[in-house]
Design a protein around this motif. Structure first.
Motif, PDB file in Angstrom:
ATOM      1  N   ALA A 227      33.063  33.404  21.219  1.00  0.00           N
ATOM      2  CA  ALA A 227      34.466  33.490  20.810  1.00  0.00           C
ATOM      3  C   ALA A 227      34.848  34.924  20.440  1.00  0.00           C
ATOM      4  CB  ALA A 227      34.715  32.547  19.633  1.00  0.00           C
ATOM      5  N   GLY A 228      33.955  35.615  19.725  1.00  0.00           N
ATOM      6  CA  GLY A 228      34.246  37.005  19.381  1.00  0.00           C
ATOM      7  C   GLY A 228      34.348  37.903  20.594  1.00  0.00           C
ATOM      8  N   ALA A 229      33.480  37.682  21.594  1.00  0.00           N
ATOM      9  CA  ALA A 229      33.551  38.487  22.818  1.00  0.00           C
ATOM     10  C   ALA A 229      34.853  38.237  23.570  1.00  0.00           C
ATOM     11  CB  ALA A 229      32.350  38.172  23.713  1.00  0.00           C
ATOM     12  N   ALA A 230      35.312  36.978  23.575  1.00  0.00           N
ATOM     13  CA  ALA A 230      36.582  36.685  24.245  1.00  0.00           C
ATOM     14  C   ALA A 230      37.749  37.366  23.545  1.00  0.00           C
ATOM     15  CB  ALA A 230      36.797  35.165  24.283  1.00  0.00           C
ATOM     16  N   VAL A 231      37.731  37.371  22.207  1.00  0.00           N
ATOM     17  CA  VAL A 231      38.811  38.026  21.470  1.00  0.00           C
ATOM     18  C   VAL A 231      38.776  39.537  21.691  1.00  0.00           C
ATOM     19  CG1 VAL A 231      39.698  38.509  19.161  1.00  0.00           C
ATOM     20  CG2 VAL A 231      38.941  36.198  19.752  1.00  0.00           C
ATOM     21  N   LEU A 232      37.580  40.129  21.659  1.00  0.00           N
ATOM     22  CA  LEU A 232      37.479  41.572  21.881  1.00  0.00           C
ATOM     23  C   LEU A 232      37.904  41.954  23.293  1.00  0.00           C
ATOM     24  CD1 LEU A 232      34.127  42.466  20.063  1.00  0.00           C
ATOM     25  CD2 LEU A 232      36.466  43.015  19.351  1.00  0.00           C
ATOM     26  N   ASP A 233      37.569  41.105  24.270  1.00  0.00           N
ATOM     27  CA  ASP A 233      37.980  41.410  25.643  1.00  0.00           C
ATOM     28  C   ASP A 233      39.486  41.359  25.785  1.00  0.00           C
ATOM     29  OD1 ASP A 233      37.346  41.646  28.632  1.00  0.00           O
ATOM     30  OD2 ASP A 233      38.523  39.797  28.554  1.00  0.00           O
ATOM     31  N   ALA A 234      40.113  40.409  25.095  1.00  0.00           N
ATOM     32  CA  ALA A 234      41.569  40.300  25.189  1.00  0.00           C
ATOM     33  C   ALA A 234      42.277  41.410  24.437  1.00  0.00           C
ATOM     34  CB  ALA A 234      42.018  38.934  24.653  1.00  0.00           C
ATOM     35  N   VAL A 235      41.659  41.912  23.353  1.00  0.00           N
ATOM     36  CA  VAL A 235      42.338  42.906  22.513  1.00  0.00           C
ATOM     37  C   VAL A 235      42.029  44.327  22.948  1.00  0.00           C
ATOM     38  CG1 VAL A 235      42.535  43.799  20.163  1.00  0.00           C
ATOM     39  CG2 VAL A 235      42.433  41.328  20.561  1.00  0.00           C
ATOM     40  N   THR A 236      40.736  44.611  23.115  1.00  0.00           N
ATOM     41  CA  THR A 236      40.335  46.004  23.370  1.00  0.00           C
ATOM     42  C   THR A 236      39.686  46.219  24.727  1.00  0.00           C
ATOM     43  OG1 THR A 236      38.156  45.645  22.357  1.00  0.00           O
ATOM     44  CG2 THR A 236      39.945  46.349  20.908  1.00  0.00           C
ATOM     45  N   GLY A 237      39.316  45.150  25.410  1.00  0.00           N
ATOM     46  CA  GLY A 237      38.586  45.343  26.654  1.00  0.00           C
ATOM     47  C   GLY A 237      39.437  45.346  27.893  1.00  0.00           C
ATOM     48  N   GLY A 238      40.748  45.363  27.758  1.00  0.00           N
ATOM     49  CA  GLY A 238      41.602  45.399  28.931  1.00  0.00           C
ATOM     50  C   GLY A 238      41.837  44.046  29.555  1.00  0.00           C
ATOM     51  N   GLY A 239      41.329  42.965  28.944  1.00  0.00           N
ATOM     52  CA  GLY A 239      41.571  41.638  29.491  1.00  0.00           C
ATOM     53  C   GLY A 239      40.918  41.413  30.833  1.00  0.00           C
ATOM     54  N   ARG A 240      39.643  41.800  30.967  1.00  0.00           N
ATOM     55  CA  ARG A 240      38.968  41.625  32.255  1.00  0.00           C
ATOM     56  C   ARG A 240      38.887  40.162  32.645  1.00  0.00           C
ATOM     57  NH1 ARG A 240      33.352  44.124  31.258  1.00  0.00           N
ATOM     58  NH2 ARG A 240      33.747  43.125  29.244  1.00  0.00           N
ATOM     59  N   GLY A 241      38.611  39.298  31.636  1.00  0.00           N
ATOM     60  CA  GLY A 241      38.519  37.878  31.950  1.00  0.00           C
ATOM     61  C   GLY A 241      39.859  37.288  32.362  1.00  0.00           C
ATOM     62  N   MET A 242      40.947  37.690  31.684  1.00  0.00           N
ATOM     63  CA  MET A 242      42.257  37.160  32.035  1.00  0.00           C
ATOM     64  C   MET A 242      42.718  37.653  33.397  1.00  0.00           C
ATOM     65  SD  MET A 242      42.880  35.190  29.555  1.00  0.00           S
ATOM     66  CE  MET A 242      44.552  34.785  30.069  1.00  0.00           C
ATOM     67  N   ALA A 243      42.301  38.852  33.798  1.00  0.00           N
ATOM     68  CA  ALA A 243      42.694  39.359  35.109  1.00  0.00           C
ATOM     69  C   ALA A 243      42.109  38.514  36.232  1.00  0.00           C
ATOM     70  CB  ALA A 243      42.245  40.813  35.255  1.00  0.00           C
ATOM     71  N   LEU A 244      40.924  37.951  36.012  1.00  0.00           N
ATOM     72  CA  LEU A 244      40.320  37.115  37.035  1.00  0.00           C
ATOM     73  C   LEU A 244      41.020  35.774  37.180  1.00  0.00           C
ATOM     74  CD1 LEU A 244      36.543  37.755  36.234  1.00  0.00           C
ATOM     75  CD2 LEU A 244      37.888  38.715  38.109  1.00  0.00           C
ATOM     76  N   LEU A 245      41.778  35.381  36.139  1.00  0.00           N
ATOM     77  CA  LEU A 245      42.429  34.074  36.185  1.00  0.00           C
ATOM     78  C   LEU A 245      43.795  34.116  36.864  1.00  0.00           C
ATOM     79  CD1 LEU A 245      41.587  32.835  32.569  1.00  0.00           C
ATOM     80  CD2 LEU A 245      40.382  32.320  34.693  1.00  0.00           C
ATOM     81  N   GLY A 246      44.339  35.269  37.112  1.00  0.00           N
ATOM     82  CA  GLY A 246      45.671  35.348  37.700  1.00  0.00           C
ATOM     83  C   GLY A 246      45.640  35.364  39.211  1.00  0.00           C
ATOM     84  N   ARG A 247      45.117  34.331  39.809  1.00  0.00           N
ATOM     85  CA  ARG A 247      45.002  34.276  41.274  1.00  0.00           C
ATOM     86  C   ARG A 247      45.600  32.989  41.830  1.00  0.00           C
ATOM     87  NH1 ARG A 247      38.841  36.564  42.418  1.00  0.00           N
ATOM     88  NH2 ARG A 247      39.156  38.616  41.440  1.00  0.00           N
ATOM     89  N   GLY A 248      46.666  32.507  41.251  1.00  0.00           N
ATOM     90  CA  GLY A 248      47.299  31.302  41.748  1.00  0.00           C
ATOM     91  C   GLY A 248      46.885  30.088  40.935  1.00  0.00           C
ATOM     92  N   PRO A 249      47.688  29.013  41.002  1.00  0.00           N
ATOM     93  CA  PRO A 249      47.406  27.818  40.204  1.00  0.00           C
ATOM     94  C   PRO A 249      46.084  27.147  40.555  1.00  0.00           C
ATOM     95  CG  PRO A 249      49.674  27.824  41.012  1.00  0.00           C
ATOM     96  CD  PRO A 249      48.963  28.924  41.724  1.00  0.00           C
ATOM     97  N   ALA A 250      45.787  27.018  41.843  1.00  0.00           N
ATOM     98  CA  ALA A 250      44.558  26.333  42.244  1.00  0.00           C
ATOM     99  C   ALA A 250      43.327  27.115  41.808  1.00  0.00           C
ATOM    100  CB  ALA A 250      44.545  26.120  43.760  1.00  0.00           C
ATOM    101  N   ALA A 251      43.345  28.438  42.048  1.00  0.00           N
ATOM    102  CA  ALA A 251      42.210  29.256  41.630  1.00  0.00           C
ATOM    103  C   ALA A 251      42.078  29.276  40.118  1.00  0.00           C
ATOM    104  CB  ALA A 251      42.372  30.680  42.168  1.00  0.00           C
ATOM    105  N   LEU A 252      43.214  29.318  39.419  1.00  0.00           N
ATOM    106  CA  LEU A 252      43.177  29.305  37.962  1.00  0.00           C
ATOM    107  C   LEU A 252      42.555  28.010  37.438  1.00  0.00           C
ATOM    108  CD1 LEU A 252      43.975  30.393  35.177  1.00  0.00           C
ATOM    109  CD2 LEU A 252      46.229  29.354  35.520  1.00  0.00           C
ATOM    110  N   SER A 253      42.963  26.878  38.005  1.00  0.00           N
ATOM    111  CA  SER A 253      42.413  25.587  37.562  1.00  0.00           C
ATOM    112  C   SER A 253      40.930  25.484  37.864  1.00  0.00           C
ATOM    113  CB  SER A 253      43.176  24.446  38.246  1.00  0.00           C
ATOM    114  OG  SER A 253      44.558  24.500  37.952  1.00  0.00           O
ATOM    115  N   GLY A 254      40.527  25.950  39.038  1.00  0.00           N
ATOM    116  CA  GLY A 254      39.108  25.879  39.384  1.00  0.00           C
ATOM    117  C   GLY A 254      38.248  26.741  38.480  1.00  0.00           C
ATOM    118  N   LEU A 255      38.698  27.966  38.198  1.00  0.00           N
ATOM    119  CA  LEU A 255      37.927  28.839  37.317  1.00  0.00           C
ATOM    120  C   LEU A 255      37.862  28.293  35.896  1.00  0.00           C
ATOM    121  CD1 LEU A 255      39.047  32.394  38.473  1.00  0.00           C
ATOM    122  CD2 LEU A 255      36.814  31.338  38.780  1.00  0.00           C
ATOM    123  N   LEU A 256      38.952  27.719  35.433  1.00  0.00           N
ATOM    124  CA  LEU A 256      38.946  27.145  34.087  1.00  0.00           C
ATOM    125  C   LEU A 256      37.994  25.956  33.996  1.00  0.00           C
ATOM    126  CD1 LEU A 256      42.712  27.311  33.036  1.00  0.00           C
ATOM    127  CD2 LEU A 256      40.814  28.724  32.233  1.00  0.00           C
TER     128      LEU A 256
END
Length: 507
Positions: A227-256
């Motif tokens: 949980a701490g790594a996810a918060v740090l990635d969203a705040v200070t790490g440039g949101g690398r994990g969130m960038a991978l999720l922005g690839r359309g609804p189907a890809a987003l659902s599959g990755l989640l």
């Protein structure tokens, strides 16, 4: 006749009044189909929602079957090069185990006599029948293919163990239960081989509770790190994990969905990171508090939470988490060593026996940590990605070492505080060995001389408990606390006697 014809087929009693074998067989089939539906429905939904799917409906069903097999820990081949895929989604595996456990318990709870082929054997047979169909369907060409014989063996073993455990929970007198009880008795009798001063009498339950508490603490530490790594990635790490999720609804659902299935694996990897050895994300890599060595990793949200390459630095602070996780086991073992929750007549343990119990809990935790580390790891492909997850034996050694370093001195300290410091002197100049003897002396003084009048300086509790000469500040503070407790007890007793109309010896 009308009542017989209207009765459901599965409720028709057998020859001796038990449910027929067909009912238990269909229960196993239903359990497998429900688990398969939990995987197949999201996969088929994503296939329908994908505008340009690369495969047909048969390919989607083969993918669902391969994920179902992976949830049981069965190996699957990936791609045209037949690269092994052995990374088990632990959340999916836990769902399968729970379903099989409940099916075995349901088969055992049904009343009536049955043949030897009924009960858990029939449930296991029905489940394996569905597994045979899934394995054969996934053996064809496609991005994911099954290995027929290894997959059937793994699924059959997991189904047999889970069903037998559920059956044993309702019928504790089965042969399987007698075997488990004999193992537990043999483990507990290991303490009986030790010398008397080193033997924690009746300590096996306390050891198991301490190991379970330590394991829960380490899992909580791993979840906190994720949980701490996810918060740090969203705040200070440039949101690398969130960038991978922005690839359309189907890809987003599959990755989640994949992230949710692999989240327990990530938590266990985080626990291994907190212990110190860390984990691997490919051959020749290392992710640990002391430093991170990474190469190219697959694009996946959980992999985006990995720390940057380089020395550990401030990340070494996570090594405090195993210390905190060992505090509760130390308290549990210390209270057991002081005689709390011990068998009648067992009495307090010696310091040597307390240390033996703490070391036994550490060894038990190490074995569990090694097993969970092995289950959480695996391979994503051949070559570099053939090694993912913690190294089991390193993780087990680290878990056992951390718990031993915290629990042994902690349990001894809690035992010492629970028994009380030696050298507490009671009334009439009698020096007690511990707090229990001091309380007995106070009780004898009250029963022989009548209730203590708290208003009298000579007869108050101040003369009942006093520190022995030459004791330190800690002993004197402890005696002061006991003195106040005895004064409160005497005042309460005197108030009860006055309200009841009785008078003391001086009245």
């Amino acid at each position: 006749m009308t009542q017989l014809m209207g009765r459901p087929l599965l409720e028709v009693p057998g020859e001796l009044g038990g449910r027929p074998v067909l009912a238990d067989l269909l229960a196993g089939v239903r359990t497998a189909l429900v688990g398969l539906a939990l995987v197949g429905v999201p996969v088929l939904g994503l296939w329908i929602a994908t505008p340009y799917a690369d495969s047909d409906a048969a390919g989607a069903t083969r993918l669902a079957g391969a994920l179902w097999l992976l949830g049981h820990g069965a190996p699957v081949l990936r791609g045209g090069a037949d690269a092994p895929l052995t990374l088990t989604p632990l959340l999916l595996g836990a769902l399968m185990v729970v379903r099989l456990y409940r099916a075995g318990a349901g088969a055992a709870s049904r009343r009536g006599l049955r043949s030897r082929w009924g009960g858990p054997v029939a449930v296991w047979t029905g489940y394996c029948a569905v597994a045979v169909g899934v394995v054969l369907h996934c053996a064809g060409p496609g991005p994911f293919r099954s290995r027929v014989l290894p997959d059937l063996l793994v699924v059959g073993l997991l189904a047999g163990l889970s069903t037998a455990a559920g059956f044993r929970s309702v019928r504790p007198e089965t042969a399987f239960a007698r075997f488990l009880r004999s193992v537990a008795v043999g483990t507990g009798s290991w303490f009986d081989r030790l010398p008397p001063d080193w033997r924690p009498v009746g300590g096996m339950p306390a050891v198991c509770r301490a190991a379970a508490a330590a394991g829960a603490g380490l899992v909580a530490a791993g979840g906190l790190l994720v949980a701490g790594a996810a918060v740090l990635d969203a705040v200070t790490g440039g949101g690398r994990g969130m960038a991978l999720l922005g690839r359309g609804p189907a890809a987003l659902s599959g990755l989640l969905l994949l992230t949710a299935l692999l989240l327990p694996n990530a938590v266990l990897w985080g626990a291994a990171y907190a212990l110190g050895p860390g984990f691997e994300v490919g051959a020749g890599t290392l992710v640990s508090p002391g430093g991170t060595e990474l190469g190219a990793v697959p694009e996946f949200p959980l992999f985006a939470l990995l720390p940057q390459e380089g020395p550990g630095g401030w990340r070494l602070a996570v090594l405090l988490l195993p210390l905190l996780a060992g505090l509760v086991p130390a308290v549990l073992l210390g209270r057991a060593a002081a005689g709390r929750r011990s068998p009648v007549g067992a009495g307090p343990w010696t310091p040597a026996a307390t240390a033996v119990a703490a070391l036994a809990a550490a060894l038990l935790l190490g074995a569990g940590a090694a097993a969970l580390g092995w289950l959480s790891g695996g391979a994503l492909a051949a070559g570099r990605m053939a090694r993912l997850g913690p190294v089991p034996w390193w993780t087990g050694l680290a878990a056992a070492g951390w718990l031993a370093a915290v629990a042994v001195p902690g349990a001894l300290l809690v035992r010492h505080r629970a028994l009380g410091p030696a050298g507490v002197e009671c009334a009439d100049g009698v020096e007690c060995a511990d707090a229990a003897e001091c309380a007995d002396a106070v009780e004898q003084a009250e029963t022989s001389e009548g209730p203590v009048d708290a208003r009298s300086p000579a007869g108050g509790t101040a003369g009942l408990v006093r520190p022995a000469p030459g004791r330190g500040v800690h002993a004197r503070l402890t005696v002061q606390v006991r003195r106040r407790a005895l004064e409160l007890r005497a005042r309460t007793h005197a108030l009860v006697r006055r309200l009841s109309g009785q008078r003391g010896p001086t009245g």
